[in-house]
Design a protein around this motif. Structure first.
Motif, PDB file in Angstrom:
ATOM      1  N   ILE A  80      26.448  49.409  27.125  1.00  0.00           N
ATOM      2  CA  ILE A  80      26.214  48.246  27.819  1.00  0.00           C
ATOM      3  C   ILE A  80      27.265  48.091  28.767  1.00  0.00           C
ATOM      4  O   ILE A  80      28.569  48.283  28.478  1.00  0.00           O
ATOM      5  N   SER A  81      26.988  47.497  29.813  1.00  0.00           N
ATOM      6  CA  SER A  81      28.159  47.185  30.934  1.00  0.00           C
ATOM      7  C   SER A  81      29.061  46.123  30.521  1.00  0.00           C
ATOM      8  O   SER A  81      28.696  45.460  29.475  1.00  0.00           O
ATOM      9  N   GLY A  82      30.251  46.124  30.904  1.00  0.00           N
ATOM     10  CA  GLY A  82      30.961  44.966  30.748  1.00  0.00           C
ATOM     11  C   GLY A  82      30.578  43.522  30.870  1.00  0.00           C
ATOM     12  O   GLY A  82      30.621  42.728  29.975  1.00  0.00           O
ATOM     13  N   TRP A  83      29.661  43.560  31.965  1.00  0.00           N
ATOM     14  CA  TRP A  83      29.081  42.116  32.309  1.00  0.00           C
ATOM     15  C   TRP A  83      28.264  41.889  31.538  1.00  0.00           C
ATOM     16  O   TRP A  83      27.710  40.642  31.040  1.00  0.00           O
ATOM     17  N   GLY A  84      27.192  43.069  31.042  1.00  0.00           N
ATOM     18  CA  GLY A  84      26.190  42.888  29.992  1.00  0.00           C
ATOM     19  C   GLY A  84      26.700  42.470  28.661  1.00  0.00           C
ATOM     20  O   GLY A  84      26.106  41.450  28.073  1.00  0.00           O
ATOM     21  N   PHE A  85      27.704  43.095  28.088  1.00  0.00           N
ATOM     22  CA  PHE A  85      28.309  42.474  26.703  1.00  0.00           C
ATOM     23  C   PHE A  85      28.836  41.286  26.917  1.00  0.00           C
ATOM     24  O   PHE A  85      28.594  40.223  25.924  1.00  0.00           O
ATOM     25  N   ALA A  86      29.571  40.802  28.114  1.00  0.00           N
ATOM     26  CA  ALA A  86      29.842  39.527  28.151  1.00  0.00           C
ATOM     27  C   ALA A  86      28.829  38.473  28.226  1.00  0.00           C
ATOM     28  O   ALA A  86      28.713  37.490  27.482  1.00  0.00           O
ATOM     29  N   ALA A  87      27.595  38.830  28.808  1.00  0.00           N
ATOM     30  CA  ALA A  87      26.547  37.798  28.805  1.00  0.00           C
ATOM     31  C   ALA A  87      26.064  37.761  27.320  1.00  0.00           C
ATOM     32  O   ALA A  87      25.669  36.715  26.759  1.00  0.00           O
ATOM     33  N   LEU A  88      26.065  38.837  26.538  1.00  0.00           N
ATOM     34  CA  LEU A  88      25.262  38.836  25.288  1.00  0.00           C
ATOM     35  C   LEU A  88      26.481  38.154  24.206  1.00  0.00           C
ATOM     36  O   LEU A  88      26.178  37.234  23.329  1.00  0.00           O
ATOM     37  N   ALA A  89      27.732  38.000  24.492  1.00  0.00           N
ATOM     38  CA  ALA A  89      28.751  37.225  23.894  1.00  0.00           C
ATOM     39  C   ALA A  89      28.387  35.989  24.014  1.00  0.00           C
ATOM     40  O   ALA A  89      28.584  34.931  23.153  1.00  0.00           O
ATOM     41  N   LEU A  90      28.330  35.373  25.364  1.00  0.00           N
ATOM     42  CA  LEU A  90      27.736  34.131  25.770  1.00  0.00           C
ATOM     43  C   LEU A  90      26.875  33.734  25.088  1.00  0.00           C
ATOM     44  O   LEU A  90      26.886  32.453  24.298  1.00  0.00           O
ATOM     45  N   ALA A  91      25.839  34.555  24.831  1.00  0.00           N
ATOM     46  CA  ALA A  91      24.664  34.011  24.370  1.00  0.00           C
ATOM     47  C   ALA A  91      24.748  34.115  22.853  1.00  0.00           C
ATOM     48  O   ALA A  91      24.159  33.166  22.022  1.00  0.00           O
ATOM     49  N   ALA A  92      25.436  34.589  22.109  1.00  0.00           N
ATOM     50  CA  ALA A  92      26.031  34.623  20.785  1.00  0.00           C
ATOM     51  C   ALA A  92      26.758  33.318  20.419  1.00  0.00           C
ATOM     52  O   ALA A  92      26.330  32.856  19.499  1.00  0.00           O
ATOM     53  N   LEU A  93      27.400  32.817  21.369  1.00  0.00           N
ATOM     54  CA  LEU A  93      28.263  31.907  21.326  1.00  0.00           C
ATOM     55  C   LEU A  93      27.099  30.575  21.318  1.00  0.00           C
ATOM     56  O   LEU A  93      27.473  29.536  20.554  1.00  0.00           O
ATOM     57  N   LEU A  94      26.303  30.712  22.018  1.00  0.00           N
ATOM     58  CA  LEU A  94      25.373  29.528  22.210  1.00  0.00           C
ATOM     59  C   LEU A  94      24.495  29.580  20.969  1.00  0.00           C
ATOM     60  O   LEU A  94      24.029  28.200  20.590  1.00  0.00           O
ATOM     61  N   VAL A  95      24.318  30.739  20.353  1.00  0.00           N
ATOM     62  CA  VAL A  95      23.545  30.788  18.962  1.00  0.00           C
ATOM     63  C   VAL A  95      24.322  29.846  17.955  1.00  0.00           C
ATOM     64  O   VAL A  95      23.610  28.776  17.244  1.00  0.00           O
ATOM     65  N   GLY A  96      25.588  29.852  17.933  1.00  0.00           N
ATOM     66  CA  GLY A  96      26.344  29.205  16.995  1.00  0.00           C
ATOM     67  C   GLY A  96      26.412  27.727  17.325  1.00  0.00           C
ATOM     68  O   GLY A  96      26.262  26.669  16.441  1.00  0.00           O
ATOM     69  N   PHE A  97      26.539  27.388  18.654  1.00  0.00           N
ATOM     70  CA  PHE A  97      26.178  25.851  19.055  1.00  0.00           C
ATOM     71  C   PHE A  97      24.865  25.277  18.648  1.00  0.00           C
ATOM     72  O   PHE A  97      24.881  24.288  18.151  1.00  0.00           O
ATOM     73  N   SER A  98      23.787  26.027  18.967  1.00  0.00           N
ATOM     74  CA  SER A  98      22.588  25.831  18.735  1.00  0.00           C
ATOM     75  C   SER A  98      22.456  25.443  17.214  1.00  0.00           C
ATOM     76  O   SER A  98      21.715  24.056  16.892  1.00  0.00           O
ATOM     77  N   LYS A  99      22.776  26.188  16.540  1.00  0.00           N
ATOM     78  CA  LYS A  99      22.757  25.957  14.854  1.00  0.00           C
ATOM     79  C   LYS A  99      23.466  24.600  14.354  1.00  0.00           C
ATOM     80  O   LYS A  99      22.852  24.121  13.376  1.00  0.00           O
ATOM     81  N   THR A 100      24.493  24.501  14.981  1.00  0.00           N
ATOM     82  CA  THR A 100      25.303  23.179  14.424  1.00  0.00           C
ATOM     83  C   THR A 100      25.144  21.850  15.526  1.00  0.00           C
ATOM     84  O   THR A 100      25.545  21.040  15.094  1.00  0.00           O
ATOM     85  N   ALA A 101      24.520  22.092  16.504  1.00  0.00           N
ATOM     86  CA  ALA A 101      24.227  21.063  17.314  1.00  0.00           C
ATOM     87  C   ALA A 101      22.907  20.658  18.092  1.00  0.00           C
ATOM     88  O   ALA A 101      22.326  19.670  17.505  1.00  0.00           O
ATOM     89  N   VAL A 102      22.441  21.464  18.682  1.00  0.00           N
ATOM     90  CA  VAL A 102      21.299  21.309  19.567  1.00  0.00           C
ATOM     91  C   VAL A 102      20.083  22.219  19.047  1.00  0.00           C
ATOM     92  O   VAL A 102      20.349  23.308  19.774  1.00  0.00           O
ATOM     93  N   SER A 103      19.560  22.034  18.086  1.00  0.00           N
ATOM     94  CA  SER A 103      18.408  23.103  17.571  1.00  0.00           C
ATOM     95  C   SER A 103      17.391  23.527  18.757  1.00  0.00           C
ATOM     96  O   SER A 103      17.162  22.302  19.308  1.00  0.00           O
ATOM     97  N   GLY A 104      17.191  24.737  19.051  1.00  0.00           N
ATOM     98  CA  GLY A 104      16.223  24.959  20.116  1.00  0.00           C
ATOM     99  C   GLY A 104      17.038  25.641  21.349  1.00  0.00           C
ATOM    100  O   GLY A 104      16.341  26.315  22.154  1.00  0.00           O
ATOM    101  N   ALA A 105      18.136  25.184  21.455  1.00  0.00           N
ATOM    102  CA  ALA A 105      18.971  25.572  22.621  1.00  0.00           C
ATOM    103  C   ALA A 105      19.085  27.238  22.503  1.00  0.00           C
ATOM    104  O   ALA A 105      19.366  27.773  23.611  1.00  0.00           O
TER     105      ALA A 105
END
Length: 265
Positions: free
Chosen positions: A9-34
């Motif tokens: 995975i390219s550096g940009w690809g991994f960065a996108a996955l990391a940001l998506a993982a961070l959003l998973v954590g946010f959605s689970k404790t704040a806005v479900s469905g995000a």
């Protein structure tokens, strides 16, 4: 299985996955469905089918953090009534994945999410007694002992199990059900936290059997799970600053965005 490893995975690809993982954590404790946005990011960086297997352990990590945060607010009578229908939906979703291609899966789920978001908005606009916009209490959901209540729980349960199995997209389905049932913010988050922890763990054998989870996908998960924690902590901080009306609007908006992404991807 055509899962990419961390080193492919390219550096940009991994960065996108990391940001998506961070959003998973946010959605689970704040806005479900995000986390439907995360679903789209994972599918864009990784092969579409393989992305569901990589995303599942990341979702489970978010579910564990959500349960630890909101475990006191779960409404177990609702959960017990949903689980049998959800189990049927997971089995149907597994059978569907055996023959359906990615295009059929995306189009079907995207259309369903948009339809349900429209129905939810219509129900809210035609409700005779809207809830107080600033109320922050847990509240009691509507009774599900009536014939209509049981029918709605079964239909959403089957659909939620189906969509979570085929594309990890059950979040918006259950969010709409919990909103339509009258859950307040904390009860919503506590009930959905336990629901998805149990359902996502139950999906692991099915996903492994389909070849969607293996050693390579778990290696990538190990690198991504660390990003779920700060997202969950930020969500816990943010949810106390979101009033009930804004919370519900954000959940519905996340559902619409997820549906559109699935249709256009």
């Amino acid at each position: 299985m055509d899962t990419m490893t961390l080193w492919h995975i390219s550096g940009w690809g991994f960065a996108a996955l990391a940001l998506a993982a961070l959003l998973v954590g946010f959605s689970k404790t704040a806005v479900s469905g995000a986390n439907t946005v995360s679903l789209a990011v994972f599918a864009a960086v990784l092969p579409a089918r393989a992305s569901t297997g990589v995303l599942l352990p990341v979702l489970i990590a978010g579910d564990v953090l959500a349960v630890l945060t909101y475990r006191r607010h779960a409404h177990w009578p609702t959960l017990w009534r949903l689980f049998p229908a959800v189990a049927a939906g997971v089995v149907l979703g597994t059978l569907f994945l055996v023959w359906a291609d990615d295009g059929i899966v995306r189009t079907s789920i995207g259309a369903i999410l948009l339809l349900m978001a429209g129905v939810t908005l219509w129900r809210r606009r035609t409700a005779e007694t809207p809830r107080e916009p600033g109320a922050e209490t847990n509240g009691e959901p509507e009774a599900v002992t009536t014939r209509a209540g049981r029918a709605k729980a079964r239909s959403y349960g089957v659909l939620g199990g189906f969509t979570t199995m085929v594309a990890n997209a059950g979040g918006p389905v259950m969010s709409l059900y919990l909103l339509s049932a009258g859950f307040r913010k904390l009860g919503f988050l506590g009930t959905s936290a336990f629901f998805f922890l149990i359902v996502n763990i139950s999906k692991v054998p099915f996903s492994a059997g389909l070849g969607l989870i293996d050693g390579r996908s778990l290696l990538l998960d190990a690198a991504l799970v660390v990003f779920v924690v700060p997202g969950a902590l930020f969500g816990k901080w943010a949810v106390n600053r979101i009033n009930q009306r804004l919370f519900e609007q954000l959940v519905i908006a996340a559902t619409v965005v997820g549906g559109v992404q699935l249709l256009l991807r």
